[in-house]
Design a protein around this motif. Structure first.
Motif, short mmCIF file in Angstrom:
data_model
loop_
_atom_site.label_atom_id
_atom_site.label_comp_id
_atom_site.label_asym_id
_atom_site.label_seq_id
_atom_site.Cartn_x
_atom_site.Cartn_y
_atom_site.Cartn_z
N ARG A 2 0.84 -1.20 0.00
CA ARG A 2 0.00 0.00 0.00
C ARG A 2 0.87 1.25 0.00
O ARG A 2 1.90 1.30 0.68
CB ARG A 2 -0.92 0.02 1.23
N LEU A 5 -6.03 -12.15 4.65
CA LEU A 5 -6.70 -11.32 3.64
C LEU A 5 -7.93 -10.63 4.24
O LEU A 5 -8.18 -9.45 3.96
CB LEU A 5 -7.10 -12.18 2.45
N LYS A 6 -8.67 -11.37 5.06
CA LYS A 6 -9.85 -10.78 5.71
C LYS A 6 -9.42 -9.65 6.65
O LYS A 6 -10.05 -8.59 6.69
CB LYS A 6 -10.60 -11.85 6.48
N ARG A 47 -8.49 -6.62 4.59
CA ARG A 47 -9.68 -5.93 4.09
C ARG A 47 -10.40 -5.18 5.20
O ARG A 47 -10.87 -4.05 5.01
CB ARG A 47 -10.61 -6.94 3.41
N ASP A 48 -10.49 -5.82 6.38
CA ASP A 48 -11.13 -5.16 7.51
C ASP A 48 -10.36 -3.92 7.94
O ASP A 48 -10.95 -2.89 8.29
CB ASP A 48 -11.26 -6.13 8.69
N TRP A 52 -8.42 -2.08 6.02
CA TRP A 52 -8.65 -1.03 5.02
C TRP A 52 -10.00 -0.34 5.26
O TRP A 52 -10.09 0.89 5.16
CB TRP A 52 -8.61 -1.63 3.62
N ALA A 53 -11.01 -1.16 5.55
CA ALA A 53 -12.34 -0.58 5.81
C ALA A 53 -12.31 0.32 7.04
O ALA A 53 -12.91 1.40 7.05
CB ALA A 53 -13.37 -1.70 5.99
#
Length: 388
Positions: free
Chosen positions: A168, A301-302, A305-306, A308-309
């Motif tokens: 990122r 991965l989860k 993603r969490d 990032w959210a």
């Protein structure tokens, strides 16, 4: 008893005739047996090919039993062919962009030596060893910033190499990278030692975003003057950008394909004789077999993603709160300017009085100050009529 296999009695064995004479249930059973045998042979072949890997030995028996169980369940329930046994299928693999896979792959010295050689141009025979060292950069003081590298390597001649993978974009990434490089350079020098103890430092940064202007996927930087004359090779920065088009004939191209590979089809499309890449591919295939690692990979991965959210939520909330505060402060500042403008027409406003008015943030209080400034005949009368 009825003879179901007439081709076997008195004639040469013919597999096609036997299968043609079988009933549907017997054909299904034979297909299950065939798939089990082929799956068993595939695991045995992979085991003996990669048996030098300690990771493979720990996962082999677990994956074999797990694969057999899943295969039989799918065959019994649906009666369809197991797609994971097809040679032309495309299955997900543990990507090199996952931290655990990245560290496991580069735990192999052959992989490290080959990557450093391909990126820096140092001949492979010159890099006799590329041993791992502590990723924690030295701290001289308690309050000093601690630097932690992804992969820290020391070559035969003492050259230090930092291999970083950044997925990122970060606002101050370039400054952070140079901070790590400077810390590596000074980390070897102890009190009382001479400057000839300082060694060459190389930073290899693999970025999943575009940073450098231009179309080249691999750029190298050293200390040079404006004419391009090199001052020294003690500092060297290599930036590999995974999002850009692969440069033709560049040795780094196959490494970019390997890092970007997400399934077996993309992995098999990498046709190379590069020993380091081949070894890395074997490790990735082995790690992709592990049930526990697959669960950790999906959990990672989860979590990403969490995260990032959550970051986006915090950012949006911060922006919204900042806008509200900005509007409120803007209104307060405008009212304070109105008060000072009215008072300036009636006399000299001292610095202390101006500071007290500008420090006020209560909207109702500022409204009362505006009214008081409009009614007052002088600055002194304003002071007496309002309590600041």
């Amino acid at each position: 008893m009825k003879n179901r296999f007439p081709g076997m009695m008195g004639n040469r064995f013919c597999g096609g005739k036997i299968i043609a004479c079988m009933e549907p249930g017997e054909k299904k059973l034979l297909q299950i047996l065939y798939n089990c045998v082929m799956l068993y042979l595939k695991h045995i072949l992979l085991y003996f090919t990669l048996r030098r890997s300690p990771f493979c030995e720990s996962l082999f028996s677990e994956n074999l039993c797990f694969s057999f169980t899943k295969l039989l369940e799918r065959q019994e329930v649906s009666g369809k062919e197991d797609v994971s046994c097809r040679t032309g299928g495309s299955l997900k693999i543990a990507s090199l962009k996952y931290d655990d896979v990245f560290r496991e792959v580069f735990a192999r010295e052959g992989v490290r030596r080959q990557l450093i050689s391909d990126v820096t141009g140092i001949p492979l025979e010159v890099i006799a060893s590329a041993r791992l060292t502590t990723p924690f950069l030295r701290k001289r003081f308690r309050r000093e910033k601690q630097g932690i590298l992804d992969i820290a390597v020391i070559l035969t001649d003492g050259t230090r190499v930092d291999i970083e993978l950044q997925l990122r974009p970060q606002k101050y990434w370039l400054k952070r990278n140079l901070f790590y490089l400077a810390k590596m350079y000074t980390g070897d020098l102890r009190a009382g030692q001479r400057y000839d103890c300082l060694n060459r430092c190389i930073a290899i940064s693999i970025l999943d975003f575009n940073l450098v202007p231009g179309e080249e996927c691999h750029t190298a930087y050293t200390l040079r003057d404006k004419r391009g004359q090199e001052l020294t090779d003690l500092f060297e920065v290599h930036i590999i950008e995974l999002k850009k088009q692969i440069c033709p004939g560049d040795a780094v191209g196959d490494w970019i394909r390997l890092i970007n590979a997400e399934n077996t089809e993309e992995l098999e499309m990498i046709v190379t004789g590069n020993a380091g890449i081949l070894e890395a591919m074997e490790v990735m295939r082995t790690m992709s077999l592990g049930k526990r690692l697959r669960m950790r990979y999906e959990a990672h991965l989860k979590a990403v993603r969490d995260r990032w959210a959550e970051d986006e939520y915090v950012r949006d909330q911060g922006i919204e709160e900042g806008l509200v505060r900005g509007k409120a402060e803007g209104k307060a500042e405008g009212k304070a300017d109105t008060v000072l403008l009215l008072l300036s027409e009636k006399g000299t406003v001292s610095g202390e009085l101006e500071e007290m008015i500008r420090r006020e943030r209560d909207p109702e209080r500022l409204d009362s100050l505006v009214k008081a400034a409009a009614r007052a005949e002088s600055v002194e009368a304003f002071r007496k009529s309002s309590v600041l």
